[in-house]
Scaffold this active site. Structure first.
Site, PDB file in Angstrom:
ATOM      1  N   SER A  63       0.918  -0.925  -0.074  1.00  0.00           N
ATOM      2  CA  SER A  63       0.002  -0.354  -0.290  1.00  0.00           C
ATOM      3  C   SER A  63       1.216   1.700  -0.299  1.00  0.00           C
ATOM      4  O   SER A  63       1.998   1.308   0.745  1.00  0.00           O
ATOM      5  CB  SER A  63      -0.547   0.127   1.212  1.00  0.00           C
ATOM      6  OG  SER A  63      -1.849  -0.807   1.682  1.00  0.00           O
TER       7      SER A  63
HETATM    8  N1  SAM Z   1      -0.813  -4.920   3.632  1.00  0.00           N
HETATM    9  C1  SAM Z   1       0.082  -5.361   2.561  1.00  0.00           C
HETATM   10  C2  SAM Z   1       1.553  -4.580   2.991  1.00  0.00           C
HETATM   11  O1  SAM Z   1       1.986  -3.378   4.158  1.00  0.00           O
HETATM   12  O2  SAM Z   1       2.379  -4.785   1.903  1.00  0.00           O
HETATM   13  C3  SAM Z   1      -0.585  -5.300   1.698  1.00  0.00           C
HETATM   14  C4  SAM Z   1      -1.969  -5.748   1.316  1.00  0.00           C
HETATM   15  S1  SAM Z   1      -2.407  -6.193  -0.655  1.00  0.00           S
HETATM   16  C5  SAM Z   1      -2.764  -4.443  -0.394  1.00  0.00           C
HETATM   17  C6  SAM Z   1      -4.280  -6.603   0.428  1.00  0.00           C
HETATM   18  C7  SAM Z   1      -3.264  -8.391   0.359  1.00  0.00           C
HETATM   19  O3  SAM Z   1      -4.697  -9.391   0.966  1.00  0.00           O
HETATM   20  C8  SAM Z   1      -3.042  -8.871  -0.646  1.00  0.00           C
HETATM   21  O4  SAM Z   1      -1.647  -9.774  -0.607  1.00  0.00           O
HETATM   22  C9  SAM Z   1      -4.148 -10.392  -0.401  1.00  0.00           C
HETATM   23  O5  SAM Z   1      -3.560 -11.558  -1.427  1.00  0.00           O
HETATM   24  C10 SAM Z   1      -4.552 -10.111   0.631  1.00  0.00           C
HETATM   25  N2  SAM Z   1      -5.952 -11.095   0.509  1.00  0.00           N
HETATM   26  C11 SAM Z   1      -6.731 -10.777  -0.115  1.00  0.00           C
HETATM   27  N3  SAM Z   1      -8.021 -11.637   0.723  1.00  0.00           N
HETATM   28  C12 SAM Z   1      -7.597 -12.215   1.705  1.00  0.00           C
HETATM   29  C13 SAM Z   1      -8.513 -13.259   2.494  1.00  0.00           C
HETATM   30  N4  SAM Z   1      -9.427 -13.160   2.497  1.00  0.00           N
HETATM   31  N5  SAM Z   1      -7.528 -13.464   3.822  1.00  0.00           N
HETATM   32  C14 SAM Z   1      -6.216 -13.418   4.189  1.00  0.00           C
HETATM   33  N6  SAM Z   1      -5.274 -12.026   2.771  1.00  0.00           N
HETATM   34  C15 SAM Z   1      -6.630 -12.054   1.736  1.00  0.00           C
END
Ligand code: SAM
Length: 217
Positions: A63
């Site tokens: 992000s």
């Molecule tokens: N917080 C992260 C960072 O600091 O790099 C960025 C997160 S990215 C915007 C969103 C993440 O949520 C992705 O890696 C995606 O695979 C994960 N995601 C989506 N749905 C999910 C779920 N139901 N449970 C866990 N992770 C999930």
């Protein structure tokens, strides 16, 4: 990279984060102490401190720095907190939370991203961050209750399991809306067990995929 990373972090905090109104000194210090470039894949490393999200593989992103800081400030963690993050991605947000909490659990649905994040967090000796693999839309009941839950992916609505796993006074911060456009919401658990909901700024996150998120497509 030309400047030492600490100088780039300082510049990022001043120009992108304080300039947009994040003021909590504990949050700003946590951001200053976190080497963002270590969480960014090599091809994009020179852009680590830029004012936008970056690709981390598997169609996912780390992000924008301001959003990480702003959501962390909205969590308003008490001292000695236990926190849950949904959507580990690169592990950067979890590393920031590690400077503000005694115990951080973070859950990621893509095993390869979880493994890479685990590796970087271990390099930084952040042993109180625990990376799990699974569907974070159901939370992580085995370590509940949490003083804060931060969802780094967009949900159609606040998942009931996450609200249930909040401690009294605990806060859930998440983007809610459709797959392309959302608003941040903050839910606070009240002493009577009910919730107070506040709607904050417009954001654009990748979707939360899971039982109480969106279907994979
Ligand atoms: N917080 C992260 C960072 O600091 O790099 C960025 C997160 S990215 C915007 C969103 C993440 O949520 C992705 O890696 C995606 O695979 C994960 N995601 C989506 N749905 C999910 C779920 N139901 N449970 C866990 N992770 C999930």
């Amino acid at each position: 990279m030309t400047a030492k990373w600490e100088e780039q972090a300082e510049h990022m905090v001043t120009e992108q984060i304080v300039a947009r109104g994040v003021r909590n000194p504990r949050v700003l210090l946590a951001i200053r102490k976190t080497p963002r470039h270590l969480f960014v894949p090599e091809p994009y490393r020179d852009e680590s401190w830029s004012d936008y999200p970056l690709p981390i593989g598997y169609g996912q992103t780390i992000s924008q720095p301001f959003i990480v800081a702003y959501m962390t400030e909205l969590l308003d963690l008490p001292p000695r907190a236990r926190v849950l993050e949904i959507g580990t991605g690169s592990g950067y947000q979890a590393a920031v939370l590690a400077h503000l909490a005694d115990e951080v659990h973070t859950i990621e649905r893509i095993p390869e991203l979880a493994e890479h994040a685990r590796h970087v967090l271990r390099l930084l000796d952040l042993d109180h961050v625990h990376v799990h693999v699974g569907d974070g839309s159901q939370g992580l009941p085995e370590f509940a209750p949490y003083d804060g839950i931060l969802v780094a992916a967009a949900a159609p609505k606040a998942p009931p399991a996450l609200l249930e796993q909040l401690a009294p006074g605990g806060k859930l911060v998440l983007p809610v809306g459709d797959r392309g456009f959302q608003h941040l919401e903050r839910w606070t658990r009240q002493p009577d067990g009910g919730f107070r909901r506040e709607t904050k700024d417009a954001v654009a996150f990748v979707p939360l995929i899971g039982e109480d998120g969106w279907p994979a497509s």
